[in-house]
Design an enzyme around this catalytic site. Structure first.
Site, PDB file in Angstrom:
ATOM      1  N   LYS A 277       0.848  -1.200   0.000  1.00 34.64           N
ATOM      2  CA  LYS A 277       0.000   0.000   0.000  1.00 34.64           C
ATOM      3  C   LYS A 277       0.882   1.248   0.000  1.00 34.64           C
ATOM      4  CE  LYS A 277      -2.555   3.410   1.993  1.00 34.64           C
ATOM      5  NZ  LYS A 277      -2.081   4.718   2.437  1.00 34.64           N
ATOM      6  N   ASP A 293      -5.228   5.065 -15.562  1.00 31.33           N
ATOM      7  CA  ASP A 293      -6.317   4.331 -14.910  1.00 31.33           C
ATOM      8  C   ASP A 293      -5.782   3.641 -13.651  1.00 31.33           C
ATOM      9  OD1 ASP A 293      -8.193   2.437 -14.150  1.00 31.33           O
ATOM     10  OD2 ASP A 293      -8.710   1.865 -16.197  1.00 31.33           O
TER      11      ASP A 293
HETATM   12  C1  MEV Z   1       0.720   4.734   4.954  1.00 32.04           C
HETATM   13  O1  MEV Z   1      -0.072   5.361   3.971  1.00 32.04           O
HETATM   14  C2  MEV Z   1       1.683   3.773   4.318  1.00 32.04           C
HETATM   15  C3  MEV Z   1       2.515   2.937   5.277  1.00 32.04           C
HETATM   16  O2  MEV Z   1       1.661   2.230   6.183  1.00 32.04           O
HETATM   17  C4  MEV Z   1       3.306   1.981   4.436  1.00 32.04           C
HETATM   18  C5  MEV Z   1       4.081   0.938   5.225  1.00 32.04           C
HETATM   19  O3  MEV Z   1       3.666   0.568   6.332  1.00 32.04           O
HETATM   20  O4  MEV Z   1       5.095   0.468   4.685  1.00 32.04           O
HETATM   21  C6  MEV Z   1       3.398   3.799   6.109  1.00 32.04           C
END
Ligand code: MEV
Length: 435
Positions: A277, A293
């Site tokens: 993420k 997209d």
């Molecule tokens: C937050 O948007 C993204 C993180 O949680 C990514 C990660 O934990 O590596 C900080």
């Protein structure tokens, strides 16, 4: 009042807003005024946005930020990022600066093949189907010529068409699995048009063939795949472990802890999802800024993260002979022509900022944004923790929630330079200075 309506799409924009506010809102005037506040006073520009989708009632803003000093293959880039999360652009800029001092990012496009499939059901002898497919294949290509001629002139087109027997997974299920080179286009329209033509030619040929009198063929659908494991870009950074030493952090200790964090994300899906993420924070922001997209990119990348049967980290690290190397291979089917690229004025602006990259160059820039974001996140996580930086960036959001004045904001920023930021600490601080 009923909340059901027929013919909504036929109403004018003002009539739509009137119906919505009358039906759903207690503060009707304020609700309708808010939507109008976001309309652009330039009527032509507003109309352009209205016509991107159906039932447009207003514009939905996201901040467009930039992260400068990205050194990629010895060229400097300022990367545009459209994103709402407060710490993302700051983290990207920090990672860019960190790696600029250590040789910058290196990238390579490993493949650009896109995929599409005609899914069909067939009841009959597989040998006869295979013989028919081999006979009709030249006609499939020939009938698609009006669609492919321009793409072929530029060096792209259809790369292969293969008949695949999927009956072991689903009764009577077969597909035409097709690969394409779409150059600077993301290629969805080109691929889908080719596939629909293949399907028609295939079905017509089948219906006219006497060998199939006892069997049936039903085309289910013809559609590109957003899973593109052969449209891959690699982004990487490396430096001697000793060069990682910074602000009281020992390079060797940092490299070891960082490598452990990546190792955890390689084996633990709960961590891998959050880890990836963080990568998508960088990727989606550039995808949005460049009018691509993001749903297609998200779906394809997460499928790729699961390609070994377990959802894993997309980034990898090695520490060998005193050299720290951190890299990522990801699938990215992006376009620099077509879609919104020449339509949305801010997208056009972002392309100029990036010095008009072609699709391969854009793949490389986007992959770097993802790698940089992951480096920044894992660096924070394994050293200071994420909340310190995150809450500092979030401070302004909390202050805005409490409608802090400019002077209150200035005082708060100074105070929280040396005090830990938390929601309750900011609330108490505002109450204190207001009392
Ligand atoms: C937050 O948007 C993204 C993180 O949680 C990514 C990660 O934990 O590596 C900080």
């Amino acid at each position: 009042m009923t909340k059901k309506i027929s013919g909504f799409s036929k109403l004018s924009k003002k009539e739509k807003i009137h119906w919505l506010t009358e039906t759903y809102f207690s503060g009707k005037e304020a609700a309708s005024q808010l939507l109008k506040t976001y309309w652009n006073s330039d009527e032509k520009l507003q109309q352009l946005h209205d016509e991107f989708i159906e039932n447009t009632i207003t514009n939905y803003y996201l901040p467009l930020g930039v992260a400068p000093n990205f050194l990629i293959n010895d060229t400097y880039y300022t990367i545009p990022m459209a994103i709402e999360e407060s710490s993302v652009v700051a983290a990207a800029s920090k990672a860019a600066k960190f790696w600029e001092a250590r040789g910058g990012f290196k990238t390579t496009v490993l493949g650009t093949t896109k995929i599409g499939q005609v899914h069909f059901m067939y009841t009959g002898d597989v040998g006869v189907l295979e013989a028919f497919f081999n006979e009709i294949k030249p006609t499939l290509l020939e009938d698609a010529k009006p669609i492919t001629a321009n793409m072929e002139k530029r060096g792209g087109g259809i790369k292969s068409i293969t008949l695949i027997d999927k009956t072991a997974t689903l009764a009577n299920y077969y597909q035409l699995h097709c690969t394409f080179e779409t150059l600077d286009a993301m290629g969805a329209n080109f691929i889908n048009s080719c596939l629909e033509q293949f399907a028609q030619t295939f079905k017509n040929g089948f219906d006219a063939d006497i060998r199939f009198r006892e069997s049936e063929l039903s085309i289910i659908m013809s559609i590109l795949s957003n899973y593109v494991p052969d449209c891959i870009v690699r982004a990487e950074v490396s430096c001697p472990v000793t060069d990682l030493t910074e602000k009281g952090i020992d390079g060797e200790e940092f490299a070891a802890k960082f490598a452990q964090a990546i190792a955890i994300a390689e084996v633990e899906p709960y961590r891998a999802v959050t880890h990836n993420k963080g990568i998508m924070n960088g990727i989606d922001a550039v995808i949005l800024a460049t009018g691509n997209d993001f749903r297609a990119i998200e779906a394809g990348i997460h499928a790729y993260a699961s390609k070994d049967g377990i959802y894993k980290s997309l980034t990898h690290v090695s520490v060998i002979d005193g050299v720290f190397r951190f890299w990522m291979d990801i699938p990215l089917a992006v376009g620099t022509v077509g879609g919104l690229t020449k339509l949305h004025p801010l997208v056009k602006w972002c392309f100029e900022l990036l010095q008009h990259p072609n699709a391969k160059q854009l793949m490389q820039i986007i992959a770097v944004a993802g790698l940089a974001q992951n480096f920044a996140a894992v660096k924070s996580l394994t050293t200071t923790g994420i909340q310190q930086g995150h809450m500092k960036m979030h401070l302004m959001n909390i202050l805005n929630q409490f409608e802090a004045s400019i002077s209150e904001k200035e005082q708060a920023v100074t105070y929280f330079k040396t005090n830990p930021v938390s929601h309750s600490a900011v609330v108490s601080y505002i109450e204190k200075i207001r009392s």
